[in-house]
Write an enzyme that holds these catalytic residues in place. Structure first.
Site, short mmCIF file in Angstrom:
data_model
loop_
_atom_site.label_atom_id
_atom_site.label_comp_id
_atom_site.label_asym_id
_atom_site.label_seq_id
_atom_site.Cartn_x
_atom_site.Cartn_y
_atom_site.Cartn_z
N ASP A 38 97.06 49.55 2.02
CA ASP A 38 98.08 50.09 2.97
C ASP A 38 98.72 51.11 2.00
OD1 ASP A 38 99.45 49.20 5.89
OD2 ASP A 38 100.74 50.52 4.64
N ASP A 64 95.99 55.08 -0.72
CA ASP A 64 95.92 55.99 0.41
C ASP A 64 94.39 56.40 0.79
OD1 ASP A 64 96.11 58.60 1.92
OD2 ASP A 64 97.57 59.33 0.65
N ASN A 91 91.07 50.46 10.04
CA ASN A 91 92.33 50.27 11.01
C ASN A 91 93.34 51.20 10.87
OD1 ASN A 91 93.98 48.55 12.79
ND2 ASN A 91 95.20 48.48 10.97
N TYR A 159 95.88 62.84 18.62
CA TYR A 159 95.59 61.73 18.31
C TYR A 159 94.10 61.20 19.22
CZ TYR A 159 95.65 56.52 19.25
OH TYR A 159 95.53 54.99 19.29
N LYS A 163 90.55 60.06 17.40
CA LYS A 163 90.02 58.80 17.76
C LYS A 163 88.50 59.27 18.58
CE LYS A 163 92.78 55.68 16.41
NZ LYS A 163 92.50 54.84 15.24
#
Length: 257
Positions: A38, A64, A91, A159, A163
């Site tokens: 993270d 990163d 994720n 977004y 995706k």
């Protein structure tokens, strides 16, 4: 009770909190060692401690995912610690606090969302696949969203485009690397209470708006991070040994209406 991922080694990106943490926790509970990545250094360290106080089965690292050098260094560290990388869960991503109205989206917003969601998944996959080839196989699970093949309700076009790209990446990697015993699949949740931003967006909706959203979900409720994590575990395990190149919706049947 038999653990489905006993002695496997996993990398989970965006794992400091929310859905990523739920996924990491589920993997550990099924016997896997987990490296949580993270950009929140303190958060990822605390997450690893929650999963394993001794930190010999869970480690947290600030990485990163849009930086190739950082990703490759982490993969080599995991290989040095545990010998191999069996599972990668891409994720890291989301709408990343960017606007959802087209007229408000700036170029920097588009770049940020595409970089973290899509470029990050690409760079992490690129880093682990040679290791998986050398060891005789592995599993990659990408976190997409219902928006990737339908539409978004709390995010903008940046977004949905990101995706959709993640799902295309999933299919192509599965096709290209199946011969090397590498399986690549995706999981596509709908609105899931994964963090403060989503909670705030949901809370700001009127009761009528909430009822409208829920009325479009045949199961009549929002999903949980744990429900998404359970599907990731399934795809990471040998229970899905003949499944590759697909996206599993975890949406309560939302797009059916």
């Amino acid at each position: 009770m038999c653990q489905r991922l006993s002695n496997k080694n996993a990398i989970v990106t965006g794992g400091a909190r929310g859905m990523g943490f739920a996924i990491a926790k589920a993997l550990v509970q099924e016997g896997s060692r987990v490296a949580i990545l993270d950009i929140d250094e303190r958060g990822v360290a605390e997450a690893a401690k929650q999963l394993d106080k001794k930190q010999d089965r869970a480690i947290g690292r600030r990485v990163d995912v849009t930086k190739r050098s950082e990703v490759h260094s982490l993969v080599q560290e995991v290989k040095g610690l545990w010998g191999r990388v069996d599972i990668l869960v891409n994720n890291a991503g989301g709408a990343l606090n960017t606007p959802y109205l087209l007229e408000e989206i700036e170029e920097k917003d588009w770049n940020l969302v595409l970089d973290v969601n899509l470029k990050g998944a690409f760079l992490c996959s690129q880093a682990v696949i040679p290791e998986m080839v050398n060891q005789g196989g592995g599993v990659i699970v990408n976190i997409s969203a219902l928006a990737g093949h339908w539409r978004a309700s709390l995010a903008g076009v940046q977004y949905t485009a990101a995706k959709a790209g993640v799902e295309g990446l999933t299919r192509q990697l599965a096709y290209d690397w199946g011969k090397s015993r590498i399986r690549v699949n995706a999981v596509a949740p709908t609105v899931t209470m994964t963090g403060d931003r989503i909670q705030a967006l949901w809370d700001n909706k009127s009761e009528e708006e909430k009822r409208k959203v829920l009325s479009n979900i045949p199961l009549g409720r929002l999903g949980t991070p744990e429900e998404v994590a359970s599907v990731v575990v399934f795809l990471a395990s040998d229970e899905s040994s003949y499944i590759t190149g697909i996206t599993i919706d975890v949406s309560g049947g939302r797009y059916l209406r």
